[in-house]
Motif scaffolding. Sequence first.
Motif, PDB file in Angstrom:
ATOM      1  N   LEU A 186      48.764  31.576  -7.509  1.00 16.42           N
ATOM      2  CA  LEU A 186      47.694  32.291  -6.799  1.00 16.42           C
ATOM      3  C   LEU A 186      47.749  33.797  -7.027  1.00 16.42           C
ATOM      4  O   LEU A 186      46.732  34.491  -6.887  1.00 16.42           O
ATOM      5  CB  LEU A 186      47.788  32.011  -5.294  1.00 16.42           C
ATOM      6  N   LEU A 187      48.933  34.302  -7.369  1.00 14.02           N
ATOM      7  CA  LEU A 187      49.128  35.751  -7.475  1.00 14.02           C
ATOM      8  C   LEU A 187      48.872  36.251  -8.898  1.00 14.02           C
ATOM      9  O   LEU A 187      49.254  35.610  -9.873  1.00 14.02           O
ATOM     10  CB  LEU A 187      50.560  36.114  -7.072  1.00 14.02           C
ATOM     11  N   ALA A 188      48.229  37.417  -8.985  1.00 18.80           N
ATOM     12  CA  ALA A 188      48.105  38.080 -10.280  1.00 18.80           C
ATOM     13  C   ALA A 188      49.491  38.534 -10.720  1.00 18.80           C
ATOM     14  O   ALA A 188      50.385  38.768  -9.892  1.00 18.80           O
ATOM     15  CB  ALA A 188      47.175  39.284 -10.155  1.00 18.80           C
ATOM     16  N   ALA A 189      49.697  38.661 -12.029  1.00 22.90           N
ATOM     17  CA  ALA A 189      51.017  39.035 -12.537  1.00 22.90           C
ATOM     18  C   ALA A 189      51.490  40.364 -11.973  1.00 22.90           C
ATOM     19  O   ALA A 189      52.685  40.554 -11.704  1.00 22.90           O
ATOM     20  CB  ALA A 189      50.983  39.093 -14.068  1.00 22.90           C
ATOM     21  N   ASP A 190      50.546  41.291 -11.750  1.00 28.99           N
ATOM     22  CA  ASP A 190      50.910  42.614 -11.229  1.00 28.99           C
ATOM     23  C   ASP A 190      50.632  42.728  -9.734  1.00 28.99           C
ATOM     24  O   ASP A 190      50.335  43.817  -9.226  1.00 28.99           O
ATOM     25  CB  ASP A 190      50.162  43.715 -11.982  1.00 28.99           C
ATOM     26  N   ALA A 191      50.722  41.613  -9.030  1.00 26.22           N
ATOM     27  CA  ALA A 191      50.455  41.606  -7.585  1.00 26.22           C
ATOM     28  C   ALA A 191      51.370  42.585  -6.855  1.00 26.22           C
ATOM     29  O   ALA A 191      52.505  42.838  -7.272  1.00 26.22           O
ATOM     30  CB  ALA A 191      50.643  40.201  -7.023  1.00 26.22           C
ATOM     31  N   ARG A 192      50.845  43.123  -5.754  1.00 26.71           N
ATOM     32  CA  ARG A 192      51.600  44.068  -4.930  1.00 26.71           C
ATOM     33  C   ARG A 192      51.543  43.610  -3.479  1.00 26.71           C
ATOM     34  O   ARG A 192      50.555  43.020  -3.050  1.00 26.71           O
ATOM     35  CB  ARG A 192      51.007  45.480  -5.039  1.00 26.71           C
ATOM     36  N   LEU A 193      52.601  43.906  -2.741  1.00 25.99           N
ATOM     37  CA  LEU A 193      52.615  43.643  -1.303  1.00 25.99           C
ATOM     38  C   LEU A 193      52.864  44.964  -0.583  1.00 25.99           C
ATOM     39  O   LEU A 193      53.852  45.657  -0.872  1.00 25.99           O
ATOM     40  CB  LEU A 193      53.686  42.617  -0.940  1.00 25.99           C
ATOM     41  N   VAL A 194      51.954  45.305   0.317  1.00 28.22           N
ATOM     42  CA  VAL A 194      52.054  46.546   1.086  1.00 28.22           C
ATOM     43  C   VAL A 194      52.228  46.179   2.549  1.00 28.22           C
ATOM     44  O   VAL A 194      51.356  45.543   3.152  1.00 28.22           O
ATOM     45  CB  VAL A 194      50.797  47.426   0.915  1.00 28.22           C
ATOM     46  N   GLY A 195      53.367  46.546   3.131  1.00 29.88           N
ATOM     47  CA  GLY A 195      53.643  46.224   4.526  1.00 29.88           C
ATOM     48  C   GLY A 195      53.677  47.466   5.388  1.00 29.88           C
ATOM     49  O   GLY A 195      54.231  48.491   4.995  1.00 29.88           O
ATOM     50  N   ASP A 196      53.080  47.390   6.548  1.00 31.61           N
ATOM     51  CA  ASP A 196      53.023  48.518   7.488  1.00 31.61           C
ATOM     52  C   ASP A 196      53.639  48.082   8.810  1.00 31.61           C
ATOM     53  O   ASP A 196      53.108  47.212   9.501  1.00 31.61           O
ATOM     54  CB  ASP A 196      51.568  48.946   7.688  1.00 31.61           C
ATOM     55  N   SER A 197      54.768  48.690   9.147  1.00 28.61           N
ATOM     56  CA  SER A 197      55.407  48.408  10.435  1.00 28.61           C
ATOM     57  C   SER A 197      55.608  49.670  11.254  1.00 28.61           C
ATOM     58  O   SER A 197      55.893  49.599  12.451  1.00 28.61           O
ATOM     59  CB  SER A 197      56.766  47.733  10.222  1.00 28.61           C
ATOM     60  N   GLY A 198      55.525  50.824  10.596  1.00 27.76           N
ATOM     61  CA  GLY A 198      55.798  52.079  11.301  1.00 27.76           C
ATOM     62  C   GLY A 198      57.226  52.158  11.804  1.00 27.76           C
ATOM     63  O   GLY A 198      57.525  52.959  12.699  1.00 27.76           O
ATOM     64  N   GLY A 199      58.116  51.314  11.271  1.00 26.87           N
ATOM     65  CA  GLY A 199      59.497  51.289  11.733  1.00 26.87           C
ATOM     66  C   GLY A 199      59.675  50.563  13.052  1.00 26.87           C
ATOM     67  O   GLY A 199      60.752  50.587  13.646  1.00 26.87           O
ATOM     68  N   LYS A 200      58.621  49.862  13.516  1.00 20.55           N
ATOM     69  CA  LYS A 200      58.676  49.199  14.827  1.00 20.55           C
ATOM     70  C   LYS A 200      58.734  47.680  14.728  1.00 20.55           C
ATOM     71  O   LYS A 200      58.695  46.988  15.741  1.00 20.55           O
ATOM     72  CB  LYS A 200      57.466  49.627  15.658  1.00 20.55           C
ATOM     73  N   ALA A 201      58.764  47.150  13.513  1.00 24.91           N
ATOM     74  CA  ALA A 201      58.881  45.711  13.286  1.00 24.91           C
ATOM     75  C   ALA A 201      59.455  45.524  11.889  1.00 24.91           C
ATOM     76  O   ALA A 201      59.545  46.474  11.112  1.00 24.91           O
ATOM     77  CB  ALA A 201      57.515  45.032  13.415  1.00 24.91           C
ATOM     78  N   LYS A 202      59.825  44.301  11.554  1.00 27.59           N
ATOM     79  CA  LYS A 202      60.371  44.050  10.228  1.00 27.59           C
ATOM     80  C   LYS A 202      59.258  44.016   9.190  1.00 27.59           C
ATOM     81  O   LYS A 202      58.294  43.259   9.320  1.00 27.59           O
ATOM     82  CB  LYS A 202      61.133  42.720  10.224  1.00 27.59           C
ATOM     83  N   ALA A 203      59.406  44.838   8.172  1.00 28.69           N
ATOM     84  CA  ALA A 203      58.459  44.885   7.055  1.00 28.69           C
ATOM     85  C   ALA A 203      59.093  45.727   5.961  1.00 28.69           C
ATOM     86  O   ALA A 203      59.925  46.602   6.254  1.00 28.69           O
ATOM     87  CB  ALA A 203      57.121  45.494   7.489  1.00 28.69           C
ATOM     88  N   PRO A 204      58.752  45.484   4.710  1.00 27.31           N
ATOM     89  CA  PRO A 204      59.353  46.274   3.628  1.00 27.31           C
ATOM     90  C   PRO A 204      58.966  47.742   3.733  1.00 27.31           C
ATOM     91  O   PRO A 204      57.815  48.074   4.031  1.00 27.31           O
ATOM     92  CB  PRO A 204      58.774  45.630   2.361  1.00 27.31           C
TER      93      PRO A 204
END
Length: 294
Positions: A199-217
């Motif tokens: 399902l993912l493009a070869a150059d897929a990216r994951l952007v996570g936003d937690s603000g340091g208040k939850a688990k996310a990259p």
Amino acid sequence: MRSDTATDVFEEHRPVLFGVAYRMLGRVADAEDVVQDAWLRWAGVERAEVREPRAFLIRITTRLAIDRLRQVQSRREAYVGPWLPEPLATDAAGSPPDGAERAVFAETVTLAVLVVMESLSPLERAVFVLREAFGYPYAEIGVVLDRSEAAVRQLAGRARRHVEEGSPRYEVDPEQQRDLTERFLAAAAGDDLAGLLSLLAADARLVGDSGGKAKAPLRIIESADKVARFLLGVAKSMPAGLEFSLCALNGGLAVLAHQAGVPDTVIQLGVQDGRIRTVYIVRNPDKLGALATQ
């Protein structure tokens, strides 16, 4: 003959004013504060001297949003990890009822476009919002910003080029979006690495936003393999009782994960050429409170 009160007139235009402020600021609370300040200005003017209430209110709201944007920029520079806009129910943005105008309007509120707009100057952002989302003529934008029409055209051209270069043109076909989203969830929940990679493009990216208040990259994850393995690791550690539902956010389909009615995570997929190009994940609880009733 009906005589509208100041409140009636303001409430008629509130959705548009919120739409302007949200696109400028990317935060519901900030946008609502700006709209409230615009109301206070409106309540204090002599209405008989205002020939066009809508133009007057948009001018006030835009100028207040520019001021607020300048104030919050330092706050964003100190933000922990990647910053994403606060997810917004699309119909809350004051959108037109249907047709091509609605499609263009919705595009200006997507996460991809709003992220790129973060790098625009406050004036460029204001011009882009008024021109692209609301179709304002250059001359009228000049009045709003107290700039010449020539200067506004220059700002608009620069902003448009920057947005076009920085944000991929994601497909918005609702059926394809739903199909890919459902298959994405099934593959992640089923520990299906091959399924995710398909399902993912070869150059897929994951952007996570937690603000340091939850688990996310804290950094953007790049490449299909790394994104897929990260997602499978997250799926295995999900707490019991977490439920998933589909909802319309920021001009497209999104996944809302919630527990006992409390929003936990928003996931939205950027789709291009039939593949998932970007996975947006918002986990900062400060940005999810407005979705509690979704």
